[in-house]
Enzyme design. Sequence first.
Site, PDB file in Angstrom:
ATOM      1  N   SER A 198      47.234 -16.288 134.253  1.00 55.54           N
ATOM      2  CA  SER A 198      47.765 -17.125 135.333  1.00 55.54           C
ATOM      3  C   SER A 198      49.287 -17.240 135.289  1.00 55.54           C
ATOM      4  CB  SER A 198      47.164 -18.531 135.255  1.00 55.54           C
ATOM      5  OG  SER A 198      45.773 -18.492 135.471  1.00 55.54           O
TER       6      SER A 198
ATOM      7  N   GLN B  76      14.201 -48.241 141.764  1.00 55.70           N
ATOM      8  CA  GLN B  76      13.917 -46.931 142.338  1.00 55.70           C
ATOM      9  C   GLN B  76      15.188 -46.123 142.612  1.00 55.70           C
ATOM     10  OE1 GLN B  76      12.433 -46.289 146.511  1.00 55.70           O
ATOM     11  NE2 GLN B  76      10.552 -45.687 145.425  1.00 55.70           N
TER      12      GLN B  76
ATOM     13  N   ARG C 147      32.570 -16.039 132.751  1.00 60.27           N
ATOM     14  CA  ARG C 147      32.295 -17.003 133.820  1.00 60.27           C
ATOM     15  C   ARG C 147      30.932 -17.677 133.696  1.00 60.27           C
ATOM     16  NH1 ARG C 147      35.517 -13.787 138.608  1.00 60.27           N
ATOM     17  NH2 ARG C 147      37.420 -15.041 138.479  1.00 60.27           N
TER      18      ARG C 147
ATOM     19  N   ARG D 181      18.940 -51.010 129.310  1.00 58.40           N
ATOM     20  CA  ARG D 181      19.809 -51.968 129.975  1.00 58.40           C
ATOM     21  C   ARG D 181      19.012 -52.926 130.852  1.00 58.40           C
ATOM     22  NH1 ARG D 181      24.380 -55.039 130.288  1.00 58.40           N
ATOM     23  NH2 ARG D 181      25.337 -54.979 132.361  1.00 58.40           N
TER      24      ARG D 181
ATOM     25  N   GLY E 189      28.570 -48.072 134.555  1.00 61.41           N
ATOM     26  CA  GLY E 189      29.491 -49.143 134.922  1.00 61.41           C
ATOM     27  C   GLY E 189      30.785 -49.084 134.142  1.00 61.41           C
TER      28      GLY E 189
ATOM     29  N   GLU F 239      39.550 -19.929 135.279  1.00 60.41           N
ATOM     30  CA  GLU F 239      38.777 -18.688 135.373  1.00 60.41           C
ATOM     31  C   GLU F 239      38.245 -18.470 136.793  1.00 60.41           C
ATOM     32  OE1 GLU F 239      36.202 -17.536 132.144  1.00 60.41           O
ATOM     33  OE2 GLU F 239      37.222 -18.931 130.780  1.00 60.41           O
TER      34      GLU F 239
ATOM     35  N   GLY G  76      47.762 -18.049 140.408  1.00 60.61           N
ATOM     36  CA  GLY G  76      46.673 -18.632 139.645  1.00 60.61           C
ATOM     37  C   GLY G  76      45.362 -18.024 140.094  1.00 60.61           C
TER      38      GLY G  76
END
Length: 388
Positions: free
Chosen positions: A118, A281, A245, A270, A342, A366, A123
């Site tokens: 790069s 849900q 990759r 929790r 959170g 990449e 780039g």
Amino acid sequence: MPAFSLEPDQVARCAELRTLAAERLRPLAEKGEPGHVNRPLVAELGRLGLLDRLFSSGALDLCLMRESLAHSCTEAETALALQGLGAHPVHAHGTPAQRDRWLPGVREGAVIAAFALSEPGAGSDAAALSLRADPDHDPAGAPSAEADGPGRWRLTGEKCWISNAPEADFYTVFARTTPDAGARGVTAFLVPADRPGLTGTGLDMLSPHPIGALRFDAVPVTADDVLGEPDRGFKVAMGTLNLFRPSVGAFALGMAQAALDATLAHTARRDAFGGKLKDLQTVAHQVAEMALRTEAARLMVYAAATAYDEGADGVPKRAAMAKLLATETAQYVVDAAVQLHGARALHRGHLLEHLYREVRAPRVYEGASEVQRGIIAKELYATLEARP
């Protein structure tokens, strides 16, 4: 087939790697200085034989290593991957002298490699390289080598966003040897870090691994430093990227799985709204979506790696698809995990705070996600045009 169901020994090796990463590599990673090469960590990767496996196994094994290490220690994963990325062109295209000089140290973790492609103005558009490799002339203006002797060049220009720079021991550098020739005029050079005229500075980036800029002020190179053939360096670069990759996708998968595992544990314990978070849900469906996307991306990564190992058709397209889907998926999964945890997930030092910083870069390096989409479309239309 390995692309869809791992063999028992592969599953066992992955579990062993996660344990090694947690128990032996993470303590070394925690002692490292962000933004700098952690040489004790790289040396431990060498002692464990993991760096040697970069050159003795296939793309699927590379993916399994990167995914397993990333699950428990992203710093170890990145250190391993950067050694492979920087040294693979030497392994695949180097002369016997080049391989004998540099690869034993890479395998041992004593020599740090880097892949310098790069540039500030090139780039994603890798074919637009402007780092010049000018023919070397003596003070009288005559070529410094005989017409039938070894070629000599001077590298002039800049590289930017180079992982392991400026602390690597050698760089695989891509420079323009033929002006205005696009991808056809690029040559790959092996450039030791102590060459006169080569300097570098570190960059303060979001990700904690070392990234820097390099400046080439008439750095001398010769035919002995060429990797592959002159003006054929773009093939060296793309061959390396086609291998790595899918494994970038595997790195992303390791982070996604770590975020998913943390979310499962957190939502199961929790207390919220008179029950556990998992009993809501909306939460349960969110976790299911995270798992679904992670597994789908995993299958695509394994399939792309297996195609590479088997020499199947369409590897560039498969590699681009795997990298694109897995990195975008990991971004989604880590972000969703932060949301379900959170404010605690935003505390400095929390696993998810770390993953949130790490997960963004793979969508850029990449080949950015947009570049991957371009590769996929190009390959699809090329296939269409090739039909009778």
